[in-house]
Design an enzyme around this catalytic site. Structure first.
Site, PDB file in Angstrom:
ATOM      1  N   CYS A  14      81.926  -7.835 104.037  1.00 59.14           N
ATOM      2  CA  CYS A  14      80.622  -7.886 103.383  1.00 59.14           C
ATOM      3  C   CYS A  14      80.687  -8.608 102.049  1.00 59.14           C
ATOM      4  O   CYS A  14      79.659  -8.840 101.418  1.00 59.14           O
ATOM      5  CB  CYS A  14      80.055  -6.493 103.200  1.00 59.14           C
ATOM      6  SG  CYS A  14      79.521  -5.759 104.756  1.00 59.14           S
ATOM      7  N   HIS A 136      75.021 -13.074 121.582  1.00 60.52           N
ATOM      8  CA  HIS A 136      74.860 -14.501 121.374  1.00 60.52           C
ATOM      9  C   HIS A 136      76.113 -15.044 120.700  1.00 60.52           C
ATOM     10  O   HIS A 136      76.650 -14.437 119.786  1.00 60.52           O
ATOM     11  CB  HIS A 136      73.635 -14.748 120.486  1.00 60.52           C
ATOM     12  CG  HIS A 136      73.458 -16.179 120.113  1.00 60.52           C
ATOM     13  ND1 HIS A 136      73.000 -17.116 121.005  1.00 60.52           N
ATOM     14  CD2 HIS A 136      73.693 -16.826 118.954  1.00 60.52           C
ATOM     15  CE1 HIS A 136      72.959 -18.296 120.392  1.00 60.52           C
ATOM     16  NE2 HIS A 136      73.363 -18.143 119.156  1.00 60.52           N
TER      17      HIS A 136
END
Ligand code: CO
Ligand code: CO
Length: 344
Positions: A14, A136
């Site tokens: 992050c 995806h």
């Protein structure tokens, strides 16, 4: 072929999140969606969106993608999934389904490595009681992975970051330092023990903490991730219209992390967080630079930050301990104000 996953991360975990200042610049002037069933949209910087289906049910919607924080693909998959699922827990929801979102250098990283990564993530999704229904992929220069997650919540039991009341106590459910440790690890500058501890923390779902939060009842919640403890606390203070006091000596921190900060092994994301918070927080003069940086450290799959009436604190902490959330602690309190932070 021996692949080091961390070599495919410019900024680990992050810490690679666009910083708060950049994000505000991008979103400025973009009109918010207004719809009677959109209970939580993007305006309040909350962890996830909430969309009401009927009187009993609302969907919690979130997506989170990051670069590797671990060399082991299975472990990284688990961490990325736990991190993505966390935003649903932070809103008081339960995850039901997830999609993988994956970018990687197709010609360089073997299929088996990617498969192990997905296996780690799918196992976490299973542990959360949810399913994966596909995903995806795209070609990329670095590895990026995470989940789009759909959760379910009762429309009247949504927990946001906006309900903090003056007098509330703040509790953090996981110790800080995963960003500093991931950066230390990337530069091979950190011992095995704190790394194992950080992996354990990052792989742990915030599910138990969230269940206890719902059982005891809190005024507000968020999870601590890329913007660090102070960044997420500031968003909470802003959204709630209170000032928040952080008692820094009570904040749980993984062992050895302050030393990493003092040695200058600081992720760029953490430095950005620190710069962003300068004019929003008043630091006590006794706090040195390393201590301040730790409070701004960009977390991956960090804990929940909960605000609740002080009378409930003991019950919350003992329930957390009973359910195996051992690293939790009180880190401060809220007072009347206009969204500023005081760090003591
Ligand atoms: Co979040
Ligand atoms: Co998030």
């Amino acid at each position: 072929m021996n692949i080091r996953l961390l070599d495919y991360a410019r900024a680990a975990g992050c810490a690679g999140k666009a910083c708060q200042a950049d994000l505000f610049a991008v979103l400025k002037g973009l009109p918010d969606f207004v719809h009677p069933d959109l209970l939580v949209g993007s305006s309040g910087c909350d962890d996830a969106g909430v969309y009401r289906i009927d009187k009993e049910r609302a969907l919690v919607l979130t997506v989170d993608v990051m670069a590797p924080v671990a060399d082991d693909p299975y472990i990284f998959g688990q961490i990325a999934a736990a991190n993505s699922l966390s935003d649903v827990y932070a809103m008081g929801g339960e995850p039901i389904a997830a999609l993988g979102v994956l970018g990687f250098p197709v010609d360089e990283v073997p299929a088996d490595t990617i498969r192990q990564m997905l296996a780690g993530a799918w196992d976490k999704v299973r542990e959360a009681g949810a399913v994966t229904s596909g995903g995806h992929t795209m070609k990329d220069m670095e590895i990026k992975f995470g989940l789009a997650v759909v959760g379910m919540v009762h429309p009247e039991r949504v927990v946001t970051n906006a309900g903090v009341q003056p007098g509330d106590v703040l509790v953090l459910t996981k110790p800080l330092g995963t960003g500093l440790i991931a950066t230390g690890l990337k530069q091979s500058q950190v011992k095995r023990e704190p790394v194992d501890k950080a992996y354990r923390l990052m792989r742990t779902l915030n599910r138990e903490a969230a269940r206890v939060m719902l059982e005891i009842g809190v005024d507000a919640a968020t999870d601590v991730t890329g913007f660090g403890l102070l960044g997420h606390t500031w968003e909470m203070a802003q959204a709630s219209g209170v000032d928040i006091v952080i008692e820094s000596d009570r904040v749980p921190v993984i062992e050895g992390v302050v030393e990493l900060a003092a040695a200058g092994l600081v992720p760029l994301g953490t430095k950005n967080n620190y710069a962003f918070i300068q004019d929003k927080a008043d630091f006590a003069s006794g706090l040195n630079e390393a201590q301040r940086l730790v409070l701004c450290d960009a977390q991956t799959s960090g804990g929940l930050l909960l605000a609740l009436p002080s009378a409930k604190t003991d019950a919350l902490l003992s329930r957390l301990r009973q359910t195996g959330v051992t690293g939790a602690g009180v880190i401060g309190y809220a007072v009347r104000g206009q969204g500023r932070l005081r760090v003591e």
